[in-house]
Scaffold this motif. Structure first.
Motif, PDB file in Angstrom:
ATOM      1  N   LYS A 365      45.367 -22.314 -14.923  1.00  0.00           N
ATOM      2  CA  LYS A 365      46.703 -22.371 -15.489  1.00  0.00           C
ATOM      3  C   LYS A 365      47.417 -21.045 -15.308  1.00  0.00           C
ATOM      4  O   LYS A 365      46.820 -19.982 -15.444  1.00  0.00           O
ATOM      5  CB  LYS A 365      46.609 -22.703 -16.981  1.00  0.00           C
ATOM      6  N   GLU A 375      47.561 -15.434 -15.920  1.00  0.00           N
ATOM      7  CA  GLU A 375      46.472 -16.389 -15.890  1.00  0.00           C
ATOM      8  C   GLU A 375      45.461 -16.032 -16.973  1.00  0.00           C
ATOM      9  O   GLU A 375      45.300 -14.855 -17.311  1.00  0.00           O
ATOM     10  CB  GLU A 375      45.763 -16.384 -14.530  1.00  0.00           C
ATOM     11  N   ASN A 376      44.762 -17.045 -17.476  1.00  0.00           N
ATOM     12  CA  ASN A 376      43.664 -16.769 -18.390  1.00  0.00           C
ATOM     13  C   ASN A 376      42.507 -16.175 -17.596  1.00  0.00           C
ATOM     14  O   ASN A 376      42.306 -16.503 -16.420  1.00  0.00           O
ATOM     15  CB  ASN A 376      43.207 -18.061 -19.079  1.00  0.00           C
ATOM     16  N   THR A 378      38.896 -15.605 -16.125  1.00  0.00           N
ATOM     17  CA  THR A 378      37.756 -16.458 -15.803  1.00  0.00           C
ATOM     18  C   THR A 378      36.544 -15.562 -15.555  1.00  0.00           C
ATOM     19  O   THR A 378      36.671 -14.341 -15.427  1.00  0.00           O
ATOM     20  CB  THR A 378      38.037 -17.285 -14.539  1.00  0.00           C
ATOM     21  N   GLU A 392      38.843  -8.786 -24.031  1.00  0.00           N
ATOM     22  CA  GLU A 392      39.543 -10.079 -24.092  1.00  0.00           C
ATOM     23  C   GLU A 392      41.016  -9.839 -23.784  1.00  0.00           C
ATOM     24  O   GLU A 392      41.608  -8.883 -24.273  1.00  0.00           O
ATOM     25  CB  GLU A 392      39.402 -10.718 -25.482  1.00  0.00           C
ATOM     26  N   VAL A 394      44.627 -11.280 -21.046  1.00  0.00           N
ATOM     27  CA  VAL A 394      45.259 -12.205 -20.100  1.00  0.00           C
ATOM     28  C   VAL A 394      45.512 -11.467 -18.800  1.00  0.00           C
ATOM     29  O   VAL A 394      46.029 -10.340 -18.796  1.00  0.00           O
ATOM     30  CB  VAL A 394      46.578 -12.763 -20.673  1.00  0.00           C
ATOM     31  N   LYS A 425      44.543 -13.465 -26.136  1.00  0.00           N
ATOM     32  CA  LYS A 425      43.407 -13.900 -25.322  1.00  0.00           C
ATOM     33  C   LYS A 425      43.786 -15.015 -24.357  1.00  0.00           C
ATOM     34  O   LYS A 425      43.027 -15.311 -23.433  1.00  0.00           O
ATOM     35  CB  LYS A 425      42.265 -14.374 -26.223  1.00  0.00           C
ATOM     36  N   THR A 426      44.946 -15.637 -24.593  1.00  0.00           N
ATOM     37  CA  THR A 426      45.380 -16.750 -23.748  1.00  0.00           C
ATOM     38  C   THR A 426      46.853 -16.593 -23.385  1.00  0.00           C
ATOM     39  O   THR A 426      47.597 -15.852 -24.034  1.00  0.00           O
ATOM     40  CB  THR A 426      45.197 -18.100 -24.472  1.00  0.00           C
ATOM     41  N   ASP A 428      49.105 -18.845 -23.744  1.00  0.00           N
ATOM     42  CA  ASP A 428      49.909 -19.422 -24.828  1.00  0.00           C
ATOM     43  C   ASP A 428      50.183 -18.390 -25.920  1.00  0.00           C
ATOM     44  O   ASP A 428      51.286 -18.342 -26.489  1.00  0.00           O
ATOM     45  CB  ASP A 428      49.197 -20.638 -25.434  1.00  0.00           C
ATOM     46  N   GLN A 429      49.202 -17.539 -26.222  1.00  0.00           N
ATOM     47  CA  GLN A 429      49.407 -16.503 -27.240  1.00  0.00           C
ATOM     48  C   GLN A 429      50.439 -15.477 -26.779  1.00  0.00           C
ATOM     49  O   GLN A 429      51.241 -14.981 -27.571  1.00  0.00           O
ATOM     50  CB  GLN A 429      48.077 -15.811 -27.557  1.00  0.00           C
TER      51      GLN A 429
END
Length: 465
Positions: A365, A375-376, A378, A392, A394, A425-426, A428-429
Protein backbone atom coordinates in the motif's frame (compact mmCIF):
# COMPACT_ATOMS: atom_id res chain seq x y z
CA UNK A 1 15.01 62.30 19.33
CA UNK A 2 17.87 60.61 21.18
CA UNK A 3 20.62 62.96 22.29
CA UNK A 4 24.22 61.90 21.46
CA UNK A 5 26.03 60.33 24.41
CA UNK A 6 29.13 62.47 23.98
CA UNK A 7 29.80 62.46 27.70
CA UNK A 8 30.28 58.69 27.65
CA UNK A 9 32.23 58.30 24.42
CA UNK A 10 35.99 57.98 24.48
CA UNK A 11 38.07 58.67 21.41
CA UNK A 12 40.99 56.68 20.07
CA UNK A 13 44.21 57.01 22.07
CA UNK A 14 46.81 59.39 20.69
CA UNK A 15 49.09 56.43 20.05
CA UNK A 16 49.30 52.68 20.61
CA UNK A 17 53.10 52.85 20.73
CA UNK A 18 53.58 52.34 24.48
CA UNK A 19 51.18 49.41 24.51
CA UNK A 20 52.75 47.86 21.40
CA UNK A 21 56.22 48.15 22.90
CA UNK A 22 55.03 46.32 25.99
CA UNK A 23 53.16 43.53 24.18
CA UNK A 24 55.22 42.71 21.09
CA UNK A 25 57.99 40.77 22.94
CA UNK A 26 55.47 38.15 24.13
CA UNK A 27 54.04 37.44 20.66
CA UNK A 28 55.86 34.77 18.64
CA UNK A 29 56.08 33.40 15.12
CA UNK A 30 55.24 29.72 14.80
CA UNK A 31 57.03 27.89 11.99
CA UNK A 32 56.08 24.25 11.37
CA UNK A 33 57.55 21.57 9.15
CA UNK A 34 55.67 18.48 8.02
CA UNK A 35 57.33 15.55 6.26
CA UNK A 36 55.18 14.49 3.32
CA UNK A 37 55.76 11.04 1.87
CA UNK A 38 55.23 10.77 -1.85
CA UNK A 39 53.45 7.78 -3.26
CA UNK A 40 55.74 5.31 -4.98
CA UNK A 41 55.18 4.60 -8.64
CA UNK A 42 53.64 1.25 -9.39
CA UNK A 43 54.42 -0.84 -12.45
CA UNK A 44 51.29 -1.46 -14.56
CA UNK A 45 50.35 -5.11 -14.77
CA UNK A 46 50.08 -5.43 -18.55
CA UNK A 47 50.61 -8.90 -20.04
CA UNK A 48 53.71 -9.03 -22.23
CA UNK A 49 55.07 -5.67 -21.08
CA UNK A 50 56.26 -6.65 -17.59
CA UNK A 51 59.94 -6.93 -18.59
CA UNK A 52 59.84 -3.60 -20.45
CA UNK A 53 58.62 -1.77 -17.36
CA UNK A 54 61.14 -3.57 -15.16
CA UNK A 55 63.97 -2.45 -17.45
CA UNK A 56 62.59 1.09 -17.40
CA UNK A 57 62.43 1.04 -13.60
CA UNK A 58 66.04 -0.21 -13.31
CA UNK A 59 67.22 2.40 -15.79
CA UNK A 60 65.78 5.47 -14.09
CA UNK A 61 68.36 8.11 -13.29
CA UNK A 62 69.16 9.41 -9.82
CA UNK A 63 67.12 12.57 -10.35
CA UNK A 64 63.94 10.58 -10.75
CA UNK A 65 64.77 8.63 -7.57
CA UNK A 66 65.25 11.92 -5.74
CA UNK A 67 61.74 12.93 -6.75
CA UNK A 68 60.30 9.97 -4.84
CA UNK A 69 62.00 10.85 -1.56
CA UNK A 70 59.88 12.44 1.20
CA UNK A 71 59.49 16.20 0.93
CA UNK A 72 58.71 18.81 3.56
CA UNK A 73 55.80 21.21 3.81
CA UNK A 74 56.13 24.38 5.86
CA UNK A 75 53.54 26.72 7.29
CA UNK A 76 53.60 29.83 9.42
CA UNK A 77 51.34 31.20 12.11
CA UNK A 78 51.36 33.14 15.35
CA UNK A 79 51.26 32.48 19.06
CA UNK A 80 51.91 34.12 22.41
CA UNK A 81 53.65 33.30 25.68
CA UNK A 82 51.37 32.96 28.70
CA UNK A 83 53.98 31.89 31.26
CA UNK A 84 57.65 32.93 31.67
CA UNK A 85 58.63 29.24 31.84
CA UNK A 86 57.88 28.98 28.12
CA UNK A 87 54.20 28.02 27.76
CA UNK A 88 52.86 29.19 24.40
CA UNK A 89 49.33 29.22 23.00
CA UNK A 90 48.42 29.01 19.31
CA UNK A 91 45.74 27.52 17.03
CA UNK A 92 45.55 23.79 16.50
CA UNK A 93 45.35 24.25 12.73
CA UNK A 94 48.71 26.06 12.80
CA UNK A 95 50.61 23.06 14.21
CA UNK A 96 48.36 20.15 13.19
CA UNK A 97 50.35 17.25 11.61
CA UNK A 98 53.64 19.11 12.16
CA UNK A 99 56.78 17.02 12.62
CA UNK A 100 58.79 20.01 13.85
CA UNK A 101 57.63 23.25 15.50
CA UNK A 102 59.99 26.21 15.72
CA UNK A 103 59.28 29.37 17.71
CA UNK A 104 60.84 32.70 16.83
CA UNK A 105 60.70 35.45 19.44
CA UNK A 106 60.36 39.14 18.66
CA UNK A 107 64.03 39.64 19.61
CA UNK A 108 65.16 37.02 17.08
CA UNK A 109 65.77 34.10 19.43
CA UNK A 110 64.57 30.72 18.16
CA UNK A 111 63.45 27.63 20.08
CA UNK A 112 62.20 24.20 19.17
CA UNK A 113 58.79 23.66 20.74
CA UNK A 114 57.19 20.53 22.13
CA UNK A 115 53.45 19.95 21.91
CA UNK A 116 51.77 19.67 25.32
CA UNK A 117 48.33 19.05 23.87
CA UNK A 118 45.73 20.28 21.42
CA UNK A 119 42.01 20.56 20.92
CA UNK A 120 40.56 20.48 17.42
CA UNK A 121 37.04 21.37 18.53
CA UNK A 122 38.00 24.85 19.77
CA UNK A 123 41.11 24.99 17.54
CA UNK A 124 43.66 25.50 20.31
CA UNK A 125 47.13 24.09 21.01
CA UNK A 126 49.56 24.53 23.90
CA UNK A 127 53.33 24.37 23.30
CA UNK A 128 56.41 24.40 25.56
CA UNK A 129 59.89 25.78 24.88
CA UNK A 130 62.98 25.59 27.09
CA UNK A 131 64.81 28.85 27.81
CA UNK A 132 67.66 29.74 30.16
CA UNK A 133 65.94 33.01 30.99
CA UNK A 134 62.29 33.78 31.79
CA UNK A 135 60.38 34.74 28.65
CA UNK A 136 58.22 37.87 28.30
CA UNK A 137 54.57 36.91 28.66
CA UNK A 138 51.05 38.31 28.63
CA UNK A 139 47.99 37.63 30.77
CA UNK A 140 44.42 36.75 29.92
CA UNK A 141 41.64 39.22 30.62
CA UNK A 142 37.89 38.78 31.07
CA UNK A 143 36.39 39.05 27.60
CA UNK A 144 32.86 39.38 29.04
CA UNK A 145 33.76 42.89 30.19
CA UNK A 146 34.50 44.00 26.63
CA UNK A 147 31.71 45.59 24.66
CA UNK A 148 30.86 46.06 21.01
CA UNK A 149 32.71 49.19 19.91
CA UNK A 150 35.67 48.80 22.28
CA UNK A 151 39.16 49.24 20.84
CA UNK A 152 41.28 46.11 20.37
CA UNK A 153 44.77 45.37 19.07
CA UNK A 154 45.75 42.28 17.06
CA UNK A 155 49.38 41.16 16.89
CA UNK A 156 50.66 38.39 14.67
CA UNK A 157 52.74 37.19 11.75
CA UNK A 158 50.72 37.98 8.60
CA UNK A 159 52.23 36.69 5.37
CA UNK A 160 55.45 35.81 7.28
CA UNK A 161 56.28 39.50 7.78
CA UNK A 162 56.96 39.09 11.49
CA UNK A 163 55.49 40.94 14.47
CA UNK A 164 52.74 43.16 13.08
CA UNK A 165 50.25 45.15 15.12
CA UNK A 166 46.84 46.31 13.86
CA UNK A 167 44.05 48.16 15.61
CA UNK A 168 40.27 48.05 15.33
CA UNK A 169 37.12 47.64 17.34
CA UNK A 170 34.94 44.77 18.49
CA UNK A 171 32.36 44.55 15.72
CA UNK A 172 30.15 41.87 17.27
CA UNK A 173 30.12 39.18 19.94
CA UNK A 174 28.90 35.57 20.16
CA UNK A 175 29.28 34.99 16.42
CA UNK A 176 28.35 31.52 15.15
CA UNK A 177 30.19 30.86 11.88
CA UNK A 178 29.27 27.14 11.74
CA UNK A 179 32.84 25.98 12.30
CA UNK A 180 31.91 23.72 15.22
CA UNK A 181 29.62 23.10 18.19
CA UNK A 182 31.32 25.71 20.38
CA UNK A 183 31.26 28.77 18.12
CA UNK A 184 31.08 31.95 20.18
CA UNK A 185 33.53 34.21 18.38
CA UNK A 186 34.42 37.84 18.92
CA UNK A 187 34.24 39.64 15.57
CA UNK A 188 36.66 42.50 14.85
CA UNK A 189 37.53 44.85 12.01
CA UNK A 190 41.22 44.94 13.02
CA UNK A 191 43.24 43.72 10.03
CA UNK A 192 43.71 39.96 10.30
CA UNK A 193 45.29 38.02 7.44
CA UNK A 194 46.86 34.65 6.69
CA UNK A 195 49.57 34.05 9.29
CA UNK A 196 47.71 35.88 12.05
CA UNK A 197 46.14 32.60 13.20
CA UNK A 198 46.95 31.88 16.83
CA UNK A 199 47.93 35.45 17.63
CA UNK A 200 46.41 37.41 20.52
CA UNK A 201 43.71 40.08 20.55
CA UNK A 202 44.32 42.64 23.31
CA UNK A 203 42.16 45.20 25.06
CA UNK A 204 43.68 48.56 25.87
CA UNK A 205 44.76 47.28 29.28
CA UNK A 206 47.13 44.90 27.50
CA UNK A 207 45.11 41.79 28.41
CA UNK A 208 44.42 38.96 25.98
CA UNK A 209 40.66 38.85 25.40
CA UNK A 210 40.72 36.70 22.26
CA UNK A 211 42.79 34.39 20.07
CA UNK A 212 42.64 35.31 16.38
CA UNK A 213 41.49 32.25 14.51
CA UNK A 214 39.50 32.87 11.33
CA UNK A 215 38.72 35.44 8.69
CA UNK A 216 35.83 35.90 6.32
CA UNK A 217 37.35 36.67 2.96
CA UNK A 218 36.19 35.59 -0.50
CA UNK A 219 39.48 36.91 -1.92
CA UNK A 220 41.76 35.52 0.81
CA UNK A 221 42.79 38.97 2.03
CA UNK A 222 41.57 41.19 4.84
CA UNK A 223 38.13 42.75 4.36
CA UNK A 224 37.62 43.80 7.96
CA UNK A 225 35.86 40.68 9.22
CA UNK A 226 37.98 38.58 11.57
CA UNK A 227 37.07 36.21 14.38
CA UNK A 228 38.74 35.44 17.70
CA UNK A 229 38.09 32.75 20.32
CA UNK A 230 36.96 34.54 23.52
CA UNK A 231 39.53 34.42 26.32
CA UNK A 232 37.16 32.99 28.94
CA UNK A 233 36.27 30.09 26.68
CA UNK A 234 39.90 29.53 25.66
CA UNK A 235 41.29 29.64 29.21
CA UNK A 236 39.09 26.75 30.31
CA UNK A 237 40.41 24.53 27.50
CA UNK A 238 44.04 25.68 27.91
CA UNK A 239 43.98 24.81 31.62
CA UNK A 240 42.55 21.37 30.78
CA UNK A 241 45.26 20.75 28.18
CA UNK A 242 48.02 21.77 30.60
CA UNK A 243 46.61 19.49 33.28
CA UNK A 244 45.52 16.43 31.29
CA UNK A 245 47.10 16.82 27.84
CA UNK A 246 43.65 17.22 26.28
CA UNK A 247 40.39 19.03 26.94
CA UNK A 248 37.96 17.32 29.31
CA UNK A 249 34.42 18.35 28.47
CA UNK A 250 31.12 17.54 30.08
CA UNK A 251 28.32 15.75 28.29
CA UNK A 252 24.71 14.85 28.99
CA UNK A 253 24.29 12.20 26.29
CA UNK A 254 21.81 13.57 23.78
CA UNK A 255 21.62 14.46 20.11
CA UNK A 256 19.56 17.58 19.48
CA UNK A 257 18.58 20.19 16.94
CA UNK A 258 18.02 23.88 17.66
CA UNK A 259 14.34 24.71 18.01
CA UNK A 260 13.82 27.06 15.07
CA UNK A 261 10.82 29.36 14.64
CA UNK A 262 9.54 26.97 11.97
CA UNK A 263 9.79 24.03 14.34
CA UNK A 264 8.11 26.06 17.08
CA UNK A 265 5.17 26.96 14.81
CA UNK A 266 4.61 23.32 13.91
CA UNK A 267 4.44 22.55 17.65
CA UNK A 268 2.10 25.43 18.43
CA UNK A 269 4.77 27.41 20.30
CA UNK A 270 5.41 31.15 20.06
CA UNK A 271 9.22 31.25 20.18
CA UNK A 272 11.86 29.07 18.57
CA UNK A 273 14.21 28.78 21.55
CA UNK A 274 15.54 25.58 23.06
CA UNK A 275 17.14 22.25 22.19
CA UNK A 276 14.88 19.68 20.53
CA UNK A 277 16.10 16.22 21.54
CA UNK A 278 16.31 13.83 18.58
CA UNK A 279 17.81 10.90 20.46
CA UNK A 280 19.11 9.95 23.90
CA UNK A 281 22.27 7.92 24.51
CA UNK A 282 21.33 4.75 26.34
CA UNK A 283 22.76 4.72 29.86
CA UNK A 284 23.97 8.32 29.61
CA UNK A 285 23.22 11.14 32.08
CA UNK A 286 20.14 12.32 30.17
CA UNK A 287 18.77 8.78 29.92
CA UNK A 288 19.24 8.24 33.65
CA UNK A 289 17.57 11.59 34.40
CA UNK A 290 14.49 10.66 32.36
CA UNK A 291 14.98 12.88 29.32
CA UNK A 292 13.18 11.47 26.29
CA UNK A 293 13.39 11.89 22.56
CA UNK A 294 11.12 14.78 21.43
CA UNK A 295 11.66 16.66 24.72
CA UNK A 296 12.62 20.32 24.36
CA UNK A 297 15.29 21.50 26.81
CA UNK A 298 14.55 25.18 27.48
CA UNK A 299 16.67 25.93 30.56
CA UNK A 300 20.06 24.83 31.88
CA UNK A 301 21.02 25.78 35.42
CA UNK A 302 18.44 28.57 35.38
CA UNK A 303 19.61 30.02 32.04
CA UNK A 304 17.29 30.10 29.03
CA UNK A 305 18.64 28.42 25.91
CA UNK A 306 18.44 30.99 23.12
CA UNK A 307 21.04 30.08 20.49
CA UNK A 308 22.31 26.91 18.77
CA UNK A 309 25.51 26.66 20.79
CA UNK A 310 24.29 27.73 24.24
CA UNK A 311 23.67 24.20 25.50
CA UNK A 312 26.85 22.55 24.08
CA UNK A 313 29.08 25.32 25.48
CA UNK A 314 27.45 25.34 28.90
CA UNK A 315 27.57 21.56 29.20
CA UNK A 316 31.16 21.34 27.93
CA UNK A 317 32.34 23.86 30.53
CA UNK A 318 30.51 22.24 33.45
CA UNK A 319 32.75 20.24 35.84
CA UNK A 320 32.43 16.50 35.38
CA UNK A 321 30.40 14.94 38.17
CA UNK A 322 28.41 18.09 38.94
CA UNK A 323 24.64 17.88 39.39
CA UNK A 324 22.76 20.30 37.14
CA UNK A 325 19.12 21.28 36.82
CA UNK A 326 17.26 21.36 33.52
CA UNK A 327 13.77 22.38 32.47
CA UNK A 328 12.21 20.50 29.57
CA UNK A 329 8.96 20.79 27.69
CA UNK A 330 7.27 17.46 27.06
CA UNK A 331 4.24 17.82 24.81
CA UNK A 332 3.73 21.34 26.10
CA UNK A 333 4.18 20.60 29.82
CA UNK A 334 7.20 21.77 31.86
CA UNK A 335 9.26 19.21 33.74
CA UNK A 336 12.14 19.88 36.15
CA UNK A 337 14.93 17.31 35.94
CA UNK A 338 18.35 16.85 37.55
CA UNK A 339 21.27 15.00 36.02
CA UNK A 340 24.96 14.37 36.71
CA UNK A 341 27.45 15.59 34.10
CA UNK A 342 29.56 12.87 32.48
CA UNK A 343 32.80 13.21 30.47
CA UNK A 344 32.60 13.60 26.71
CA UNK A 345 34.77 11.11 24.87
CA UNK A 346 35.46 10.81 21.15
CA UNK A 347 33.03 8.29 19.74
CA UNK A 348 33.12 6.25 16.56
CA UNK A 349 31.50 7.79 13.51
CA UNK A 350 28.12 6.34 12.58
CA UNK A 351 27.83 3.77 9.82
CA UNK A 352 27.76 5.75 6.58
CA UNK A 353 26.86 2.93 4.23
CA UNK A 354 24.40 4.10 1.58
CA UNK A 355 20.80 3.06 2.08
CA UNK A 356 19.27 0.83 -0.54
CA UNK A 357 15.47 0.74 -0.18
CA UNK A 358 13.78 -2.35 -1.47
CA UNK A 359 12.25 -2.39 -4.92
CA UNK A 360 8.53 -1.89 -5.24
CA UNK A 361 6.80 -4.99 -3.96
CA UNK A 362 3.47 -6.30 -5.13
CA UNK A 363 0.42 -5.38 -3.07
CA UNK A 364 2.34 -2.81 -0.98
CA UNK A 365 0.00 0.00 0.00
CA UNK A 366 1.20 3.51 -0.79
CA UNK A 367 -0.17 7.03 -0.45
CA UNK A 368 1.07 10.51 -1.30
CA UNK A 369 1.38 13.06 1.53
CA UNK A 370 3.08 16.47 1.27
CA UNK A 371 4.80 15.39 -1.93
CA UNK A 372 6.04 12.08 -0.50
CA UNK A 373 4.92 8.62 -1.52
CA UNK A 374 4.69 6.65 1.72
CA UNK A 375 4.71 2.91 2.31
CA UNK A 376 4.40 0.75 5.39
CA UNK A 377 7.67 -0.89 6.40
CA UNK A 378 8.14 -4.51 5.34
CA UNK A 379 10.70 -7.09 6.40
CA UNK A 380 12.48 -6.61 3.09
CA UNK A 381 12.65 -2.81 3.40
CA UNK A 382 13.77 -3.03 7.03
CA UNK A 383 16.61 -5.34 6.02
CA UNK A 384 17.61 -3.14 3.07
CA UNK A 385 17.70 -0.05 5.30
CA UNK A 386 19.50 -1.90 8.14
CA UNK A 387 16.90 -0.78 10.66
CA UNK A 388 17.10 -1.98 14.24
CA UNK A 389 14.32 -4.30 15.34
CA UNK A 390 12.80 -1.70 17.65
CA UNK A 391 12.49 0.99 14.95
CA UNK A 392 8.85 1.60 13.98
CA UNK A 393 7.77 4.07 11.32
CA UNK A 394 6.67 4.70 7.75
CA UNK A 395 8.93 4.47 4.70
CA UNK A 396 9.38 7.35 2.27
CA UNK A 397 9.33 5.50 -1.08
CA UNK A 398 9.79 8.59 -3.26
CA UNK A 399 9.72 12.40 -3.08
CA UNK A 400 8.68 14.94 -5.69
CA UNK A 401 11.52 17.40 -6.21
CA UNK A 402 9.50 20.64 -5.99
CA UNK A 403 7.11 19.45 -3.29
CA UNK A 404 7.08 20.74 0.32
CA UNK A 405 8.94 17.58 1.42
CA UNK A 406 11.40 17.76 -1.47
CA UNK A 407 12.29 21.37 -0.71
CA UNK A 408 13.20 20.34 2.85
CA UNK A 409 15.59 17.63 1.69
CA UNK A 410 13.52 14.55 2.44
CA UNK A 411 14.39 11.66 0.15
CA UNK A 412 13.74 8.06 -0.74
CA UNK A 413 14.78 5.73 2.04
CA UNK A 414 13.97 8.08 4.94
CA UNK A 415 11.74 6.59 7.62
CA UNK A 416 9.21 8.82 9.40
CA UNK A 417 9.10 8.02 13.11
CA UNK A 418 6.68 10.68 14.34
CA UNK A 419 4.51 13.55 13.12
CA UNK A 420 4.54 16.57 15.44
CA UNK A 421 5.53 14.51 18.50
CA UNK A 422 3.09 11.67 17.84
CA UNK A 423 4.62 8.30 16.92
CA UNK A 424 3.46 6.73 13.66
CA UNK A 425 3.71 3.13 12.48
CA UNK A 426 1.35 3.09 9.50
CA UNK A 427 0.42 5.29 6.55
CA UNK A 428 -3.07 5.74 7.99
CA UNK A 429 -1.61 7.20 11.20
CA UNK A 430 0.46 9.68 9.19
CA UNK A 431 -2.46 10.89 7.06
CA UNK A 432 -4.74 11.15 10.08
CA UNK A 433 -2.19 13.18 12.06
CA UNK A 434 -1.47 15.49 9.15
CA UNK A 435 -5.21 16.10 8.69
CA UNK A 436 -5.62 16.91 12.40
CA UNK A 437 -2.81 19.47 12.32
CA UNK A 438 -4.10 21.08 9.13
CA UNK A 439 -7.53 21.41 10.76
CA UNK A 440 -5.92 23.13 13.78
CA UNK A 441 -4.53 25.79 11.47
CA UNK A 442 -0.86 24.79 11.69
CA UNK A 443 1.27 25.98 8.79
CA UNK A 444 3.63 23.01 8.96
CA UNK A 445 4.19 19.58 10.48
CA UNK A 446 7.28 18.45 12.38
CA UNK A 447 8.53 15.12 11.07
CA UNK A 448 11.01 13.04 13.00
CA UNK A 449 12.96 10.85 10.60
CA UNK A 450 15.77 8.33 10.69
CA UNK A 451 18.40 8.25 7.95
CA UNK A 452 21.47 5.98 8.02
CA UNK A 453 21.00 5.39 11.71
CA UNK A 454 20.76 9.09 12.58
CA UNK A 455 17.56 10.78 13.71
CA UNK A 456 16.60 14.34 12.84
CA UNK A 457 13.63 16.69 12.80
CA UNK A 458 12.34 18.36 9.64
CA UNK A 459 9.54 20.96 9.48
CA UNK A 460 7.49 20.55 6.30
CA UNK A 461 4.94 23.16 5.27
CA UNK A 462 1.47 22.16 4.15
CA UNK A 463 0.89 22.17 0.42
CA UNK A 464 -2.24 23.92 -0.89
CA UNK A 465 -5.46 22.00 -0.46
Amino acid sequence: MIAPLSGFASGAPDSFADLAEKLLPAVVNVNTTEVVKREQRTIPQIPGLDELFRRYDRGRDKDSEEEERPTTRQSLGSGFVIDPSGIIVTNNHVIDKADEIMIKMHDGREFEAKLIGKDDKLDLAVLKVESDKPLPYVKFGDDSKSRIGDWVLAIGNPYSLGGTITAGIISARNRDINSGPYDKYIQTDASINRGNSGGPMFNLDGEVIGINTAIFSPSGGNIGIGFAIPSNQAQHVIEQIQKFGHARRGRIGIVFQPLTDEFAESLGMEKGQGALVTSVVEGGPADKAGIESDDIIIEYEGKAIKTRNDLPIWVANTPIGKKVKLVVLRKGKRKNLTLVIDELVDEETPDDAPMQPDDQEQDVKSEEVLGMTLENLTEKSRKALRLEDDVEGVLVASVKRNSPAGEKGLRRGDVILSVTQEDVKTIDQVTKRVAELRKKGRKSVLLKIIRRGNTAFVAVQFDPE
